[in-house]
Design an enzyme around this catalytic site. Structure first.
Site, mmCIF file in Angstrom:
data_model
loop_
_atom_site.group_PDB
_atom_site.id
_atom_site.type_symbol
_atom_site.label_atom_id
_atom_site.label_comp_id
_atom_site.label_asym_id
_atom_site.label_seq_id
_atom_site.Cartn_x
_atom_site.Cartn_y
_atom_site.Cartn_z
ATOM 1 N N LYS A 25 0.946 -1.133 -0.232
ATOM 2 C CA LYS A 25 0.061 0.022 0.412
ATOM 3 C C LYS A 25 1.057 0.818 0.162
ATOM 4 O O LYS A 25 0.316 2.100 0.097
ATOM 5 C CB LYS A 25 -1.183 -0.098 0.798
ATOM 6 C CG LYS A 25 -1.898 -0.971 1.155
ATOM 7 C CD LYS A 25 -2.910 -0.526 0.100
ATOM 8 C CE LYS A 25 -4.448 -1.791 0.432
ATOM 9 N NZ LYS A 25 -5.768 -1.448 -0.531
ATOM 10 N N ALA A 62 3.086 7.239 0.894
ATOM 11 C CA ALA A 62 1.927 8.084 0.268
ATOM 12 C C ALA A 62 1.298 8.701 1.156
ATOM 13 O O ALA A 62 0.064 9.090 0.211
ATOM 14 C CB ALA A 62 1.826 7.108 -0.992
ATOM 15 N N GLY A 109 0.513 12.769 4.318
ATOM 16 C CA GLY A 109 0.448 12.285 5.725
ATOM 17 C C GLY A 109 1.864 12.033 6.249
ATOM 18 O O GLY A 109 2.786 12.196 6.612
ATOM 19 N N GLU A 112 4.059 14.825 6.507
ATOM 20 C CA GLU A 112 4.169 15.119 7.778
ATOM 21 C C GLU A 112 4.001 14.638 9.037
ATOM 22 O O GLU A 112 4.988 15.024 9.794
ATOM 23 C CB GLU A 112 2.457 15.585 7.908
ATOM 24 C CG GLU A 112 1.634 15.911 7.474
ATOM 25 C CD GLU A 112 -0.115 16.534 7.040
ATOM 26 O OE1 GLU A 112 -0.637 17.560 7.315
ATOM 27 O OE2 GLU A 112 0.020 14.753 6.994
ATOM 28 N N GLU A 132 -3.384 17.517 -1.416
ATOM 29 C CA GLU A 132 -4.958 17.345 -0.794
ATOM 30 C C GLU A 132 -5.571 18.077 -1.625
ATOM 31 O O GLU A 132 -6.764 17.821 -1.254
ATOM 32 C CB GLU A 132 -4.609 17.065 0.799
ATOM 33 C CG GLU A 132 -3.878 16.641 1.744
ATOM 34 C CD GLU A 132 -2.806 16.673 1.473
ATOM 35 O OE1 GLU A 132 -2.044 15.645 2.671
ATOM 36 O OE2 GLU A 132 -1.944 16.928 0.691
#
Length: 261
Positions: A25, A62, A109, A112, A132
């Protein structure tokens, strides 16, 4: 069939290696991974002197796992975002330095999370994005504060409004990463750096991790006051006395220029 942990943990000497482990993933962050990561980060705080965060498989991370993202009410989104803030704060406000070893996609993310670490090492394959904006949502893992502080708000606006992607070299020029290494060499560089920071005097680490970030939000006078308090604590500690004595007695190496040490 056994389900592999979404986060791996390995203690090497005094350094905790925390790995995102959903390679199929692209290490996208779902709630299960977030919880496992928090547990690993808190474990590292209790038994290590430094932490390296890395990703298994083709990339670092990712970002948010959109496949598991469902429609939420505003209050649910708010609390989900605050959960990310709390988990990443366990790294940012922890008492051991965290180093991100980055490769491949480090987006959303994932960026982040990298920004929550204190040092960032990117190999040449790394690229950074905040998709985003192009997906009709907004960042929720702390980018508005922490990525914007690293890049500057105008650069972050560009990434969110236009979908701009930064390669590793551009990210280094912008101050997003401190170290740029050839492809595949981020873990080795992170190991080198973590060995150095694990050997730092605890009171110095306290000042760097806890005082320095807060000083950035203070007035000049308040910041200088806190600096003096930290200097008084660190420079009168037992480790400081020993290390300064070694330097005066020429038992410690002097600072050398780049490539000379």
């Amino acid at each position: 069939m056994d389900v592999p942990n979404a986060v791996t943990y390995e203690l090497r000497d005094r350094v905790a290696w925390v790995g995102l482990n959903r390679p199929q993933k692209r290490n996208a962050i779902n709630d299960a991974l977030l919880s496992e990561f928090e547990a690993a980060a808190r474990r590292a705080q209790g038994e290590a002197r430094a932490m390296v965060v890395h990703g298994h498989g083709p990339c670092f991370c990712a970002g948010l796992d959109l496949a598991e993202h469902r429609a939420r009410e505003p209050a649910e989104v708010f609390h989900h975002s605050r959960r990310w803030h709390a988990v990443f704060a366990a790294v940012r406000r922890g008492h051991i330095p965290a180093i991100a070893a980055l490769h491949g996609a480090t987006v959303g993310g994932g960026l982040e999370l990298a920004a929550a670490c204190h040092l960032r090492v990117a190999d040449a394959s790394t690229f950074f994005a905040l998709p985003e904006g192009t997906r009709g949502i907004y960042v929720g893992g702390g980018a508005s504060v922490h990525v914007a502080r690293l890049l500057g708000a105008p650069r972050m606006m560009d990434m969110m409004l236009t979908g701009r992607v930064l390669d590793a070299a551009a990210a280094e020029r912008a101050g997003l990463v401190q170290y740029l290494v050839p492809e595949g060499e981020a873990p080795a560089k992170a190991a080198e750096l973590s060995a150095k920071v694990a050997d730092m005097a605890p009171l110095t680490v306290l000042g760097v991790l806890q005082a320095l970030p807060r000083i950035q939000d203070m007035s000049e006078d308040d910041g200088l006051f806190v600096e003096s308090v930290m200097a008084a604590l660190a420079q009168t500690g037992p480790e400081a006395a020993e290390r300064l004595a070694d330097f005066v007695a020429k038992r410690a190496a002097k600072v050398a220029g780049p490539g000379q040490g």
